[in-house]
Design a protein around this motif. Sequence first.
Motif, mmCIF file in Angstrom:
data_model
loop_
_atom_site.group_PDB
_atom_site.id
_atom_site.type_symbol
_atom_site.label_atom_id
_atom_site.label_comp_id
_atom_site.label_asym_id
_atom_site.label_seq_id
_atom_site.Cartn_x
_atom_site.Cartn_y
_atom_site.Cartn_z
ATOM 1 N N ARG A 5 3.026 -11.065 9.997
ATOM 2 C CA ARG A 5 2.750 -9.659 9.643
ATOM 3 C C ARG A 5 3.495 -9.266 8.371
ATOM 4 O O ARG A 5 4.623 -9.712 8.123
ATOM 5 C CB ARG A 5 3.078 -8.704 10.795
ATOM 6 C CG ARG A 5 4.514 -8.449 10.996
ATOM 7 C CD ARG A 5 4.703 -7.184 11.813
ATOM 8 N NE ARG A 5 4.722 -6.008 10.961
ATOM 9 C CZ ARG A 5 5.181 -4.841 11.343
ATOM 10 N NH1 ARG A 5 5.606 -4.670 12.569
ATOM 11 N NH2 ARG A 5 5.190 -3.832 10.493
ATOM 12 N N GLY A 6 2.814 -8.469 7.558
ATOM 13 C CA GLY A 6 3.399 -8.023 6.297
ATOM 14 C C GLY A 6 3.455 -9.103 5.241
ATOM 15 O O GLY A 6 4.072 -8.912 4.197
ATOM 16 N N ARG A 7 2.827 -10.246 5.493
ATOM 17 C CA ARG A 7 2.925 -11.377 4.561
ATOM 18 C C ARG A 7 1.589 -11.657 3.871
ATOM 19 O O ARG A 7 0.530 -11.327 4.395
ATOM 20 C CB ARG A 7 3.354 -12.658 5.312
ATOM 21 C CG ARG A 7 4.639 -12.540 6.097
ATOM 22 C CD ARG A 7 5.846 -12.269 5.226
ATOM 23 N NE ARG A 7 6.099 -13.296 4.226
ATOM 24 C CZ ARG A 7 6.888 -14.342 4.405
ATOM 25 N NH1 ARG A 7 7.535 -14.506 5.540
ATOM 26 N NH2 ARG A 7 7.071 -15.221 3.436
ATOM 27 N N VAL A 8 1.703 -12.308 2.725
ATOM 28 C CA VAL A 8 0.537 -12.738 1.945
ATOM 29 C C VAL A 8 0.561 -14.262 1.872
ATOM 30 O O VAL A 8 1.603 -14.835 1.544
ATOM 31 C CB VAL A 8 0.616 -12.205 0.501
ATOM 32 C CG1 VAL A 8 -0.533 -12.730 -0.338
ATOM 33 C CG2 VAL A 8 0.631 -10.691 0.476
ATOM 34 N N TYR A 9 -0.562 -14.896 2.157
ATOM 35 C CA TYR A 9 -0.627 -16.361 2.073
ATOM 36 C C TYR A 9 -1.847 -16.799 1.272
ATOM 37 O O TYR A 9 -2.948 -16.282 1.476
ATOM 38 C CB TYR A 9 -0.768 -16.978 3.467
ATOM 39 C CG TYR A 9 0.348 -16.664 4.411
ATOM 40 C CD1 TYR A 9 1.582 -17.298 4.298
ATOM 41 C CD2 TYR A 9 0.167 -15.749 5.439
ATOM 42 C CE1 TYR A 9 2.611 -17.019 5.190
ATOM 43 C CE2 TYR A 9 1.191 -15.469 6.333
ATOM 44 C CZ TYR A 9 2.408 -16.100 6.201
ATOM 45 O OH TYR A 9 3.414 -15.817 7.079
ATOM 46 N N LEU A 41 -7.819 1.686 6.956
ATOM 47 C CA LEU A 41 -6.388 1.726 7.310
ATOM 48 C C LEU A 41 -5.969 3.112 7.814
ATOM 49 O O LEU A 41 -5.166 3.212 8.749
ATOM 50 C CB LEU A 41 -5.552 1.292 6.108
ATOM 51 C CG LEU A 41 -5.663 -0.204 5.814
ATOM 52 C CD1 LEU A 41 -5.264 -0.522 4.384
ATOM 53 C CD2 LEU A 41 -4.821 -1.013 6.807
ATOM 54 N N GLU A 42 -6.528 4.147 7.224
ATOM 55 C CA GLU A 42 -6.237 5.493 7.710
ATOM 56 C C GLU A 42 -6.735 5.659 9.146
ATOM 57 O O GLU A 42 -6.038 6.230 10.000
ATOM 58 C CB GLU A 42 -6.895 6.547 6.804
ATOM 59 C CG GLU A 42 -6.002 7.068 5.711
ATOM 60 C CD GLU A 42 -4.765 7.787 6.265
ATOM 61 O OE1 GLU A 42 -3.703 7.128 6.402
ATOM 62 O OE2 GLU A 42 -4.854 8.999 6.557
ATOM 63 N N HIS A 85 3.771 2.333 7.440
ATOM 64 C CA HIS A 85 3.270 2.961 8.667
ATOM 65 C C HIS A 85 3.332 2.050 9.889
ATOM 66 O O HIS A 85 2.946 2.463 10.990
ATOM 67 C CB HIS A 85 1.814 3.407 8.471
ATOM 68 C CG HIS A 85 1.650 4.441 7.389
ATOM 69 N ND1 HIS A 85 2.330 5.632 7.388
ATOM 70 C CD2 HIS A 85 0.869 4.445 6.275
ATOM 71 C CE1 HIS A 85 1.977 6.343 6.319
ATOM 72 N NE2 HIS A 85 1.112 5.636 5.621
ATOM 73 N N GLY A 86 3.726 0.799 9.689
ATOM 74 C CA GLY A 86 3.840 -0.102 10.837
ATOM 75 C C GLY A 86 2.504 -0.591 11.377
ATOM 76 O O GLY A 86 2.427 -1.065 12.515
ATOM 77 N N ASN A 113 -5.492 4.056 16.047
ATOM 78 C CA ASN A 113 -5.126 2.804 16.744
ATOM 79 C C ASN A 113 -3.994 2.098 15.985
ATOM 80 O O ASN A 113 -4.171 0.995 15.472
ATOM 81 C CB ASN A 113 -6.362 1.894 16.848
ATOM 82 C CG ASN A 113 -6.091 0.674 17.702
ATOM 83 O OD1 ASN A 113 -4.979 0.489 18.222
ATOM 84 N ND2 ASN A 113 -7.095 -0.170 17.864
ATOM 85 N N PRO A 114 -2.813 2.722 15.913
ATOM 86 C CA PRO A 114 -1.741 2.149 15.087
ATOM 87 C C PRO A 114 -1.207 0.811 15.597
ATOM 88 O O PRO A 114 -0.510 0.120 14.853
ATOM 89 C CB PRO A 114 -0.655 3.239 15.142
ATOM 90 C CG PRO A 114 -0.968 4.071 16.342
ATOM 91 C CD PRO A 114 -2.448 3.999 16.550
ATOM 92 N N ASP A 115 -1.538 0.431 16.823
ATOM 93 C CA ASP A 115 -1.039 -0.852 17.344
ATOM 94 C C ASP A 115 -1.965 -2.029 17.054
ATOM 95 O O ASP A 115 -1.691 -3.163 17.455
ATOM 96 C CB ASP A 115 -0.828 -0.752 18.862
ATOM 97 C CG ASP A 115 0.310 0.205 19.182
ATOM 98 O OD1 ASP A 115 1.231 0.334 18.333
ATOM 99 O OD2 ASP A 115 0.266 0.844 20.249
ATOM 100 N N ILE A 116 -3.072 -1.767 16.387
ATOM 101 C CA ILE A 116 -4.024 -2.851 16.097
ATOM 102 C C ILE A 116 -3.360 -3.874 15.170
ATOM 103 O O ILE A 116 -2.445 -3.544 14.411
ATOM 104 C CB ILE A 116 -5.316 -2.268 15.455
ATOM 105 C CG1 ILE A 116 -6.480 -3.250 15.542
ATOM 106 C CG2 ILE A 116 -5.055 -1.840 14.013
ATOM 107 C CD1 ILE A 116 -7.837 -2.617 15.221
#
Length: 333
Positions: A248-252, A118-119, A177-178, A125-128
């Motif tokens: 995005r940002g979700r858990v399933y 993640l770092e 961090h988006g 590559n923050p848009d990945i």
Amino acid sequence: MIQDSFLLRVYEGKKVIITGGLGFVGSNLARALVDLGAHVTLVDSLIPEYGGNLRNIAGIERKIAVNISDVRDKHSLPVFLRGKDYLFNLAGQTSHLDSMLDPETDLDINSHAQLSILEACRLHNPDIRIVFASTRQIYGKPDYLPVDEKHPLRPVDVNGINKLAGEQYHLLYDHVHGVRSTVLRMTNTIGPRMRVKDARQTFVGIWIKSVLQNTPFEVWGGDQLRDFTYIDDAVEAFLLAGARPEARGRVYNLGGKGRLSLREFADELVLAAGGGHYSVRQFPKDRKKIDIGDFYSDCSLIASTLEWTPRTSIRTALRRTVAFFRKELSNYL
Ligand SMILES: NC(=O)c1ccc[n+]([C@@H]2O[C@H](COP(=O)([O-])OP(=O)(O)OC[C@H]3O[C@@H](n4cnc5c(N)ncnc54)[C@H](O)[C@@H]3O)[C@@H](O)[C@H]2O)c1
């Protein structure tokens, strides 16, 4: 082969990296992405005790790039991640028992390396777009069934704790961090290319090996209820999770079509194989301590938001899996 026109539009021509891509889930996902016209790169350590196998990419080896590399090597990560559109982050130490015997290796792979990945994404590559393979193991022994995403998280082994940390890092990097991430909590997954040489991935592996080698297998306990996801359904969930912006940002939770006791599952396996023998015995002590008893998932959240439901019955899943290994067993021992 996945023909979905929405998924074709999303993945065709895209650069996709799969960590743990020579393993069971990763290699089946790679095959689907190749069919969808994606440019696929696999990163896998191919450590012999783990589930990676070059046979898993037979037939697609010329259509993909393969890097034999360890995700714990944080200096190599930026090279792999730069320029990629999607990361399916599946590299993992999967054995619950191994995590109790060698907890620090599990920590290094399932937690520390996830933070390094993640770092590297944040910095290079923050848009990945990321989809992370988590596990139902993080719930621990259920308070109620079926288990939904709101159930308390109380892992019963080191692997569960480290996978929980891994998924929480993904969510944190998304929220703070988006770095867009989705977490899928997988349940027992079965299908072609699963690990059958030992029980490190799932007990089902050695059951399948035993029926095909005409040797008896053991069912521990036997009354525990479980659900099983067929690999093609799991692959579809990963593809949808990466493709749908609202994920995005979700858990399933993922889940299976129906649930059954382990004894009933063993009977289904014997039926699918056209023969086989098993005995029912008590749980060995070291396993009993980390067993979670009955478990099956409530996967209505992913059904209502991403329109994913497990479609393959256990009978069909076992029939296809046994047919695959009848031809391929010698490549998986
Ligand atoms: N199969 C299931 O039933 C199931 C259930 C819950 C969660 N999961 C998760 O899904 C993911 C994939 O599991 P799988 O069933 O395909 O297992 P698998 O063992 O077949 O695949 C994992 C792959 O990761 C690779 N790997 C391990 N450590 C690595 C490292 N340090 N660097 C690079 N590669 C490494 C292995 O070589 C292997 O190819 C795992 O993260 C696992 O925790 C799987």
